[in-house]
Design a protein around this motif. Sequence first.
Motif, short mmCIF file in Angstrom:
data_model
loop_
_atom_site.label_atom_id
_atom_site.label_comp_id
_atom_site.label_asym_id
_atom_site.label_seq_id
_atom_site.Cartn_x
_atom_site.Cartn_y
_atom_site.Cartn_z
N PHE A 121 0.83 -1.21 0.00
CA PHE A 121 0.00 0.00 0.00
C PHE A 121 0.86 1.26 0.00
O PHE A 121 1.82 1.36 0.77
N ASP A 122 0.48 2.20 -0.84
CA ASP A 122 1.14 3.51 -0.81
C ASP A 122 0.58 4.38 0.31
O ASP A 122 1.31 5.18 0.90
N ALA A 123 -0.71 4.24 0.58
CA ALA A 123 -1.36 5.04 1.63
C ALA A 123 -2.56 4.28 2.16
O ALA A 123 -3.23 3.55 1.42
N THR A 124 -2.84 4.45 3.46
CA THR A 124 -3.97 3.77 4.09
C THR A 124 -4.73 4.74 4.98
O THR A 124 -4.14 5.61 5.63
N VAL A 125 -6.06 4.56 5.01
CA VAL A 125 -6.93 5.31 5.91
C VAL A 125 -7.53 4.31 6.90
O VAL A 125 -8.31 3.44 6.52
N LEU A 126 -7.16 4.45 8.17
CA LEU A 126 -7.62 3.55 9.23
C LEU A 126 -8.63 4.31 10.08
O LEU A 126 -8.27 5.20 10.85
N MET A 127 -9.91 3.96 9.94
CA MET A 127 -10.98 4.65 10.67
C MET A 127 -11.36 3.82 11.89
O MET A 127 -11.88 2.70 11.74
N HIS A 128 -11.05 4.32 13.06
CA HIS A 128 -11.35 3.65 14.33
C HIS A 128 -10.71 2.26 14.41
O HIS A 128 -11.39 1.27 14.69
N PRO A 129 -9.40 2.17 14.19
CA PRO A 129 -8.73 0.87 14.33
C PRO A 129 -8.56 0.52 15.80
O PRO A 129 -8.47 1.40 16.66
N LEU A 130 -8.51 -0.77 16.07
CA LEU A 130 -8.21 -1.26 17.41
C LEU A 130 -7.08 -2.28 17.28
O LEU A 130 -7.30 -3.39 16.80
N ILE A 131 -5.89 -1.88 17.68
CA ILE A 131 -4.72 -2.75 17.62
C ILE A 131 -4.24 -2.97 19.05
O ILE A 131 -3.43 -2.20 19.58
N PRO A 132 -4.76 -4.02 19.72
CA PRO A 132 -4.45 -4.22 21.14
C PRO A 132 -3.17 -5.03 21.36
O PRO A 132 -3.03 -5.72 22.36
N PHE A 133 -2.24 -4.94 20.41
CA PHE A 133 -0.98 -5.67 20.51
C PHE A 133 0.11 -4.83 19.88
O PHE A 133 -0.17 -3.86 19.16
N GLU A 134 1.34 -5.17 20.14
CA GLU A 134 2.47 -4.45 19.55
C GLU A 134 2.64 -4.89 18.10
O GLU A 134 2.94 -6.05 17.83
N PRO A 135 2.42 -4.00 17.12
CA PRO A 135 2.51 -4.42 15.73
C PRO A 135 3.92 -4.88 15.36
O PRO A 135 4.91 -4.25 15.73
N ASP A 136 4.00 -5.98 14.65
CA ASP A 136 5.25 -6.49 14.11
C ASP A 136 5.28 -6.13 12.63
O ASP A 136 4.66 -6.81 11.81
N LEU A 161 -5.06 3.44 23.09
CA LEU A 161 -4.48 2.51 22.12
C LEU A 161 -4.20 3.22 20.79
O LEU A 161 -3.20 2.93 20.12
N THR A 162 -5.07 4.14 20.41
CA THR A 162 -4.82 4.94 19.21
C THR A 162 -3.58 5.79 19.39
O THR A 162 -2.73 5.89 18.49
N ASN A 163 -3.47 6.39 20.56
CA ASN A 163 -2.30 7.23 20.86
C ASN A 163 -1.01 6.41 20.91
O ASN A 163 0.08 6.96 20.69
N ARG A 164 -1.12 5.13 21.18
CA ARG A 164 0.06 4.26 21.19
C ARG A 164 0.44 3.83 19.77
O ARG A 164 1.62 3.68 19.45
N LEU A 165 -0.58 3.64 18.93
CA LEU A 165 -0.34 3.16 17.57
C LEU A 165 0.39 4.19 16.71
O LEU A 165 1.34 3.85 16.00
N ALA A 166 -0.06 5.44 16.76
CA ALA A 166 0.50 6.46 15.87
C ALA A 166 2.01 6.63 16.03
O ALA A 166 2.75 6.57 15.03
N PRO A 167 2.53 6.81 17.25
CA PRO A 167 3.98 6.98 17.36
C PRO A 167 4.76 5.71 16.99
O PRO A 167 5.90 5.80 16.52
N HIS A 168 4.14 4.55 17.19
CA HIS A 168 4.81 3.30 16.80
C HIS A 168 5.03 3.29 15.28
O HIS A 168 6.11 2.90 14.81
N LEU A 169 4.02 3.73 14.53
CA LEU A 169 4.16 3.75 13.07
C LEU A 169 5.12 4.85 12.62
O LEU A 169 5.88 4.67 11.67
N ARG A 170 5.11 5.97 13.32
CA ARG A 170 6.07 7.04 13.00
C ARG A 170 7.50 6.56 13.25
O ARG A 170 8.41 6.88 12.47
N ALA A 171 7.69 5.81 14.32
CA ALA A 171 9.03 5.31 14.64
C ALA A 171 9.54 4.37 13.55
O ALA A 171 10.75 4.25 13.34
N GLY A 172 8.61 3.71 12.86
CA GLY A 172 8.99 2.83 11.76
C GLY A 172 9.20 3.55 10.44
O GLY A 172 9.47 2.91 9.42
N GLY A 173 9.03 4.89 10.45
CA GLY A 173 9.26 5.67 9.25
C GLY A 173 8.01 6.12 8.54
O GLY A 173 8.09 6.81 7.51
N GLY A 174 6.82 5.75 9.05
CA GLY A 174 5.58 6.13 8.40
C GLY A 174 5.24 7.59 8.57
O GLY A 174 5.58 8.21 9.58
#
Length: 210
Positions: A121-136, A161-174
């Motif tokens: 994917f070049d770009a994704t829109v995640l509307m109300h995602p729930l990621i209750p785990f550390e994404p690999d 959980l949303t606030n945890r997801l965003a910085p995790h993805l930014r840390a990966g370069g997103g």
Amino acid sequence: MSANSYTYKRLPGKPGGPLLFAFHGTGGDENQLLSLGRDLLPEATVISPRGDVSEFGAARFFRRTGEGVYDMDDLARATAKMTRFVAAHVEAERPSAVLGIGYSNGANILASAFFARPGLFDATVLMHPLIPFEPDVGGNLAGRRILITAGRRDPICPPDLTNRLAPHLRAGGGDVTLEWHEGGHEVRPSEIEAAKRFLAATRTEEATHA
């Protein structure tokens, strides 16, 4: 065949233009986000699959054992199946860009497929995602754009959980944009407008690099 592994609908767009995958929420089907996809990006070909799991008659993309408690083995199965489905359609369509939009359970399967194969994917829109785990994340997110929309009073997708997801993805370069509203799990007009702006920016960026 992977391209037909889900029941789905396809709205044809401009040949060689963007390809937009749309993923419904629990209890929805392949029609739920189809017209939204067309409204958001009129020139795109829109592909909208129906989840292959039934939860008391409600379609989902993977099983869960309780609210917010995922069957991780089934999530792995669904993620592998979905990435093959997406890749098969990308190969067939040969689009200028590959985009995804998902709501709730649809956002979760989109996110999981994106984590597994960021290059799909070049770009994704995640509307109300729930990621209750550390994404690999299975690769570098550099150059990948992600819009997350959420409600500050969402009882299903807790804001922490949303606030945890965003910085995790930014840390990966997103390249992550976070859009909040003051409500709950419902999709509000401000989210639709944010998605429209986000996808329009992706289209502009695509034209710049053409």
